[in-house]
Every structure is written in structure tokens, then in C-alpha cells.
Design a protein around this motif. Structure first.
Motif, PDB file in Angstrom:
ATOM      1  N   THR A 163     -33.424 -36.929 -55.486  1.00 53.93           N
ATOM      2  CA  THR A 163     -32.863 -36.864 -54.141  1.00 53.93           C
ATOM      3  C   THR A 163     -31.659 -37.790 -54.064  1.00 53.93           C
ATOM      4  O   THR A 163     -31.329 -38.486 -55.041  1.00 53.93           O
ATOM      5  CB  THR A 163     -33.939 -37.240 -53.093  1.00 53.93           C
ATOM      6  OG1 THR A 163     -33.492 -36.870 -51.800  1.00 53.93           O
ATOM      7  CG2 THR A 163     -34.259 -38.737 -53.136  1.00 53.93           C
ATOM      8  N   GLN A 164     -31.031 -37.846 -52.930  1.00 52.20           N
ATOM      9  CA  GLN A 164     -29.883 -38.738 -52.777  1.00 52.20           C
ATOM     10  C   GLN A 164     -30.307 -40.130 -52.300  1.00 52.20           C
ATOM     11  O   GLN A 164     -29.811 -41.145 -52.802  1.00 52.20           O
ATOM     12  CB  GLN A 164     -28.868 -38.114 -51.801  1.00 52.20           C
ATOM     13  CG  GLN A 164     -28.168 -36.890 -52.393  1.00 52.20           C
ATOM     14  CD  GLN A 164     -27.317 -36.157 -51.385  1.00 52.20           C
ATOM     15  OE1 GLN A 164     -27.821 -35.646 -50.379  1.00 52.20           O
ATOM     16  NE2 GLN A 164     -26.006 -36.094 -51.632  1.00 52.20           N
ATOM     17  N   ASP A 203     -30.865 -36.363 -42.628  1.00 52.74           N
ATOM     18  CA  ASP A 203     -31.037 -34.912 -42.674  1.00 52.74           C
ATOM     19  C   ASP A 203     -30.007 -34.208 -41.787  1.00 52.74           C
ATOM     20  O   ASP A 203     -29.462 -33.165 -42.153  1.00 52.74           O
ATOM     21  CB  ASP A 203     -32.454 -34.553 -42.237  1.00 52.74           C
ATOM     22  CG  ASP A 203     -32.773 -33.088 -42.436  1.00 52.74           C
ATOM     23  OD1 ASP A 203     -32.768 -32.636 -43.590  1.00 52.74           O
ATOM     24  OD2 ASP A 203     -33.008 -32.389 -41.425  1.00 52.74           O
ATOM     25  N   LEU A 204     -29.725 -34.792 -40.619  1.00 48.44           N
ATOM     26  CA  LEU A 204     -28.710 -34.206 -39.734  1.00 48.44           C
ATOM     27  C   LEU A 204     -27.333 -34.198 -40.389  1.00 48.44           C
ATOM     28  O   LEU A 204     -26.504 -33.327 -40.086  1.00 48.44           O
ATOM     29  CB  LEU A 204     -28.647 -34.998 -38.418  1.00 48.44           C
ATOM     30  CG  LEU A 204     -29.879 -34.948 -37.509  1.00 48.44           C
ATOM     31  CD1 LEU A 204     -29.666 -35.807 -36.273  1.00 48.44           C
ATOM     32  CD2 LEU A 204     -30.205 -33.510 -37.102  1.00 48.44           C
ATOM     33  N   HIS A 205     -27.087 -35.141 -41.287  1.00 44.51           N
ATOM     34  CA  HIS A 205     -25.808 -35.220 -41.994  1.00 44.51           C
ATOM     35  C   HIS A 205     -25.835 -34.468 -43.326  1.00 44.51           C
ATOM     36  O   HIS A 205     -24.877 -34.572 -44.109  1.00 44.51           O
ATOM     37  CB  HIS A 205     -25.432 -36.681 -42.247  1.00 44.51           C
ATOM     38  CG  HIS A 205     -25.048 -37.440 -41.010  1.00 44.51           C
ATOM     39  ND1 HIS A 205     -23.981 -37.080 -40.218  1.00 44.51           N
ATOM     40  CD2 HIS A 205     -25.584 -38.538 -40.418  1.00 44.51           C
ATOM     41  CE1 HIS A 205     -23.872 -37.922 -39.202  1.00 44.51           C
ATOM     42  NE2 HIS A 205     -24.841 -38.804 -39.299  1.00 44.51           N
ATOM     43  N   GLY A 206     -26.916 -33.750 -43.578  1.00 50.09           N
ATOM     44  CA  GLY A 206     -26.991 -32.977 -44.807  1.00 50.09           C
ATOM     45  C   GLY A 206     -27.247 -33.819 -46.043  1.00 50.09           C
ATOM     46  O   GLY A 206     -26.928 -33.388 -47.169  1.00 50.09           O
ATOM     47  N   ILE A 207     -27.828 -34.994 -45.879  1.00 43.01           N
ATOM     48  CA  ILE A 207     -28.088 -35.901 -47.001  1.00 43.01           C
ATOM     49  C   ILE A 207     -29.564 -35.808 -47.374  1.00 43.01           C
ATOM     50  O   ILE A 207     -30.446 -36.101 -46.560  1.00 43.01           O
ATOM     51  CB  ILE A 207     -27.714 -37.354 -46.631  1.00 43.01           C
ATOM     52  CG1 ILE A 207     -26.224 -37.434 -46.285  1.00 43.01           C
ATOM     53  CG2 ILE A 207     -28.058 -38.306 -47.771  1.00 43.01           C
ATOM     54  CD1 ILE A 207     -25.800 -38.752 -45.676  1.00 43.01           C
ATOM     55  N   ARG A 208     -29.839 -35.390 -48.576  1.00 40.00           N
ATOM     56  CA  ARG A 208     -31.215 -35.215 -49.027  1.00 40.00           C
ATOM     57  C   ARG A 208     -31.924 -36.571 -49.146  1.00 40.00           C
ATOM     58  O   ARG A 208     -31.326 -37.544 -49.607  1.00 40.00           O
ATOM     59  CB  ARG A 208     -31.243 -34.488 -50.375  1.00 40.00           C
ATOM     60  CG  ARG A 208     -30.801 -33.028 -50.287  1.00 40.00           C
ATOM     61  CD  ARG A 208     -30.789 -32.349 -51.644  1.00 40.00           C
ATOM     62  NE  ARG A 208     -29.679 -32.842 -52.483  1.00 40.00           N
ATOM     63  CZ  ARG A 208     -29.819 -33.608 -53.531  1.00 40.00           C
ATOM     64  NH1 ARG A 208     -31.027 -34.032 -53.909  1.00 40.00           N
ATOM     65  NH2 ARG A 208     -28.760 -33.994 -54.230  1.00 40.00           N
ATOM     66  N   GLY A 248     -38.980 -32.064 -43.633  1.00 38.83           N
ATOM     67  CA  GLY A 248     -38.730 -33.315 -44.334  1.00 38.83           C
ATOM     68  C   GLY A 248     -39.890 -33.699 -45.239  1.00 38.83           C
ATOM     69  O   GLY A 248     -41.048 -33.393 -44.943  1.00 38.83           O
ATOM     70  N   VAL A 249     -39.577 -34.362 -46.330  1.00 32.97           N
ATOM     71  CA  VAL A 249     -40.592 -34.761 -47.300  1.00 32.97           C
ATOM     72  C   VAL A 249     -41.022 -36.195 -47.016  1.00 32.97           C
ATOM     73  O   VAL A 249     -40.220 -37.129 -47.132  1.00 32.97           O
ATOM     74  CB  VAL A 249     -40.070 -34.655 -48.747  1.00 32.97           C
ATOM     75  CG1 VAL A 249     -41.149 -35.069 -49.733  1.00 32.97           C
ATOM     76  CG2 VAL A 249     -39.597 -33.226 -49.033  1.00 32.97           C
ATOM     77  N   PHE A 268     -24.105 -44.241 -45.367  1.00 34.98           N
ATOM     78  CA  PHE A 268     -24.452 -43.164 -46.303  1.00 34.98           C
ATOM     79  C   PHE A 268     -23.660 -41.896 -46.000  1.00 34.98           C
ATOM     80  O   PHE A 268     -23.234 -41.180 -46.918  1.00 34.98           O
ATOM     81  CB  PHE A 268     -25.953 -42.875 -46.244  1.00 34.98           C
ATOM     82  CG  PHE A 268     -26.807 -43.895 -46.942  1.00 34.98           C
ATOM     83  CD1 PHE A 268     -26.381 -44.513 -48.100  1.00 34.98           C
ATOM     84  CD2 PHE A 268     -28.059 -44.222 -46.434  1.00 34.98           C
ATOM     85  CE1 PHE A 268     -27.170 -45.455 -48.754  1.00 34.98           C
ATOM     86  CE2 PHE A 268     -28.866 -45.151 -47.073  1.00 34.98           C
ATOM     87  CZ  PHE A 268     -28.426 -45.771 -48.236  1.00 34.98           C
ATOM     88  N   ASP A 269     -23.451 -41.604 -44.721  1.00 37.98           N
ATOM     89  CA  ASP A 269     -22.651 -40.441 -44.336  1.00 37.98           C
ATOM     90  C   ASP A 269     -21.225 -40.572 -44.874  1.00 37.98           C
ATOM     91  O   ASP A 269     -20.655 -39.617 -45.419  1.00 37.98           O
ATOM     92  CB  ASP A 269     -22.648 -40.303 -42.814  1.00 37.98           C
ATOM     93  CG  ASP A 269     -21.805 -39.126 -42.338  1.00 37.98           C
ATOM     94  OD1 ASP A 269     -21.834 -38.061 -42.982  1.00 37.98           O
ATOM     95  OD2 ASP A 269     -21.100 -39.280 -41.321  1.00 37.98           O
ATOM     96  N   ALA A 270     -20.654 -41.769 -44.725  1.00 43.13           N
ATOM     97  CA  ALA A 270     -19.290 -41.992 -45.220  1.00 43.13           C
ATOM     98  C   ALA A 270     -19.238 -41.831 -46.738  1.00 43.13           C
ATOM     99  O   ALA A 270     -18.276 -41.274 -47.295  1.00 43.13           O
ATOM    100  CB  ALA A 270     -18.799 -43.370 -44.807  1.00 43.13           C
TER     101      ALA A 270
END
Length: 391
Positions: free
Chosen positions: A5-6, A24-29, A120-121, A314-316
Motif C-alpha cells: 500500500t502507500q 481514501d478521499l484523496h485516492g491514496i491507498r 477500507g481495509v 501525503f496528498d501533496a
């Protein structure tokens, strides 16, 4: 069992679940690893007073519907001492930011529901969790779940696993610096299915502080200061209510609706900060990095602000290929942490009685309470900090 995962998130309390939800809303696993069961996490009785910034963030990420329906908005907190002396820390009047009473348990329920809806996991009941290669290029987490060993390879690890978790312990002592103040008393707290008092109330009394808090229209939380070695079995409901009401002015005590308690516990008080909040690819958030005495109602709110700063970073990194916010995370988060630590320490000193109090110390405390009741400028400064600094 191997996963990739990320971001691996250690800890499935409010901080870890909120971070997972926002990523998750930002598409980050991401994958959450929690050592306890979901039922255990949901049974924890914790904070319930939310800063305006916390409320706004929960709304922005789609978690405000139940909170806005069941939460109790209030303008601040009433402080009393003696029979006729009081003042209101009015955060709406002085800071333009109302507070809200909404229990941490309810927030955790909302977060679990959101993670379930999104698929979500969350790996609960995971034991023997260990963090590896946090300063290298390929960090990973190992654990055992249901007797089967597992591994999560990731880009970053976010430790949201509380004061006793493995996250902070994974930072070498040569790197980590800890600051701590342990207080010589605790809080005996009860929960009751009774309508709360009209205001949140801090009561300073010669036998110790009392606090009336709120959770919902039919759920109340009350505390009294107690000795650190107090035996909870010596405090049946009748004794608690009698002592609680004795620490309030009579006019307020007469409005307390008593009833059987559904939870009773004793919490020690401490102030604690660990610096830095980042080590290589490991980031600390919430109680893993700091503890505040509950006097200022800052613990959960600080965890939320940490999550805000960390999710933004993390989003940035992942979506904008920019690392400045990751590099600055610790410094940015710690500025707000120390501000909340100072406020919580100050209110703890102001509202409690201490075993080694002298007459001089008591006179100074009463003088400060009197000053706050008569000086709008002093009260405005306190309200600004109590409301929580903007992110």
C-alpha cells in the motif's frame, strides 16, 4: 500474507481511522492495523468536546451528518469558584468559534461506518506489530493475525497507536526527546443516561475540581478530582453524586439530574510531548506523540489537527509530487501541540488543588480567577486559546 500500500496506518482509533478516511478521499491507498477488536475500540470512553476547527473538518470530509444532528453546540465553558463567583469562557463571543459536545465513541462509530462503506481495509486484532526500515526507502510492517504472519510494504508509516504504542518506541532514544509533567491527582469520571447541565462547567473547590460535561441530550459526563490511588470501588453512585454536587454552587447543584451511572473510571493526568514527530518515513500523530491533561479538552482535537497536517502532506506528496509539507510536518504540528499543552497545563494549575499547596499559592489562584472575571481582555485571550487556534 503480504500486502502493498502507500500508507500503513498503525492504530484504529479516531486518529488512524480519520487519516485513513481522508487519504481514501484523496485516492491514496492505505491499510489500518489495530491490535484490539472493533468492539473493544468502540467501548473506550474518551473526550467529547470538539473545537470549531474539528467540527469544520469533519463536515468537510463528509462526517458531519450525525454530529450535527446529535451534537450539542455551546458557546464555551462556565467557570465557578466559591458560592457566587463565576465567569464564562465564551469562545463564540471572544473568538467567533463555538464548541460542540459530541462523544469520541460516536465519532469512532461514524468513522468505522465510513470505512466500511468505502471498502477500507482495517486489520483488527493484529498482534506482534513491528515497524521495519523506517529510515530506508522501503519501510514495511509485520504483524500476526489469527495465527498467520502478515507483512505490509508501504511508502510511509503513520503511527496513530497511542501513548503505549509501537510507533514512538520505534524511534531511537538518541533521536527522540520527551517532555513530561505528571500530576499528583486523577479524575474520577462517570457517565449517566441523564440530561446534561445547561452549560459545560468547571468548578474550583477546596476539595478539588469538578467538571460537568455533555455528550448528547440524554447522555452526561461528570468528573471530580481525586487522589491518584483512589479505589473506584469505594465510590458508589450515591457518594459520587453527593461529592460532585458539594463542589458546585448550590444554585447549580440543584439543577443536576442524577441517576445510575453506566460507566465509571479513574484517569491519571499528565502532560507529555515527544519530538520530533517524524523519523525518516515514520510519522507520529495523536497520543503517540503527545498527551494533554483533559482540563483543556484538547486531546482529541490535537489528534484531528495532526491528521489534517499529515493528510495534507501525503496528498501533496502523492498527488502533487511536492514534499515540503512532509518535511515540515513535525515542526508545523508541534507549534499547535505546544500551544494546547500550555493552555491545558495552565487550566490544570488554575482549577485544581495540589497536595503541596501553600496559602500563598491558593491566594494567587483565587486572584487570577478574580482577574479573569473582571478583565474582558484577559478572558478574551483565554477564550481564543480554549477555542483552538486555526489550522
Amino acid at each position: 500474507m503480504n500486502n502493498k500500500t502507500q500508507v500503513a496506518i498503525i492504530g484504529g482509533g479516531p486518529a488512524g481511522l480519520l487519516l485513513s478516511h481522508i487519504l481514501d478521499l484523496h485516492g491514496i491507498r492505505n491499510i489500518v492495523v489495530e491490535r484490539q477488536s472493533r468492539e473493544y475500540v468502540l467501548q473506550r470512553i474518551r473526550a467529547g468536546v470538539l473545537e470549531h476547527g474539528t467540527v469544520q473538518l469533519l463536515r468537510q470530509v463528509g462526517l458531519g451528518e450525525r454530529m450535527d444532528r446529535e451534537g450539542l453546540v455551546h458557546d464555551g465553558t462556565l467557570v465557578t469558584w466559591g458560592e457566587n463567583a463565576s465567569f464564562m469562557i465564551d469562545t463564540t463571543k471572544y473568538a467567533g468559534r463555538p464548541m460542540m459536545a459530541y462523544g469520541q465513541t460516536a465519532i469512532t462509530e461514524d468513522l468505522y461506518a465510513a470505512r466500511d462503506r468505502a471498502g477500507g481495509v482495517v486489520l483488527d486484532e493484529a498482534s506482534e506489530v513491528a515497524l521495519h526500515d523506517v529510515t530506508g526507502g522501503q519501510p514495511y510492517v509485520t504483524y500476526v493475525r489469527g495465527g498467520v504472519a502478515g507483512r505490509i510494504d508501504c511508502d510511509f508509516i503513520a503511527a496513530c497507536d497511542g501513548f503505549h504504542g509501537i510507533g514512538r518506541q520505534s524511534i531511537p532514544a538518541s533521536v527522540l526527546r520527551c517532555y513530561e509533567q505528571v500530576y499528583p491527582f486523577g479524575w474520577l469520571g462517570v457517565m449517566s443516561r441523564t440530561p446534561p447541565m445547561k452549560d459545560l462547567i468547571y468548578a474550583h473547590h477546596e476539595r478539588g475540581m469538578a467538571l460537568a460535561s455533555q455528550r448528547s441530550p440524554m447522555l452526561s459526563r461528570y468528573y471530580i478530582q481525586c487522589d491518584i490511588d483512589t479505589d473506584i470501588n469505594e465510590w458508589p453512585d450515591d457518594r459520587f453524586w453527593e461529592e460532585f454536587k458539594a463542589r458546585l454552587p448550590k444554585a447549580l447543584a440543584d439543577t443536576v439530574v442524577t441517576g445510575p451511572t453506566i460507566e465509571k473510571s479513574i484517569a491519571p493526568l499528565r502532560s507529555f510531548v515527544a519530538e520530533p514527530m517524524r523519523h525518516g518515513r515514520l510519522f507520529l500523530a495523536g497520543d503517540a506523540a503527545h498527551i494533554v491533561p483533559p482540563t483543556g479538552a484538547k486531546g482529541l482535537n490535537l489528534a484531528v489537527s495532526d491528521v489534517y497536517y499529515l493528510s495534507r502532506a501525503f496528498d501533496a506528496h502523492f498527488n502533487q509530487k511536492q514534499d515540503a509539507l512532509l518535511e515540515d510536518y513535525s515542526q508545523t504540528a508541534l507549534r499547535r501541540v505546544w500551544s494546547s499543552e500550555r493552555l491545558s497545563w495552565h487550566l490544570t494549575q488554575l482549577l485544581h488543588t495540589f497536595p503541596n499547596d501553600t496559602d500563598f499559592a491558593r491566594k494567587l489562584r483565587h486572584n487570577e480567577l478574580l482577574h479573569l472575571s473582571r478583565s474582558e481582555k484577559a478572558l478574551a485571550a483565554l477564550a481564543e486559546q480554549y477555542a483552538g487556534l486555526p489550522y
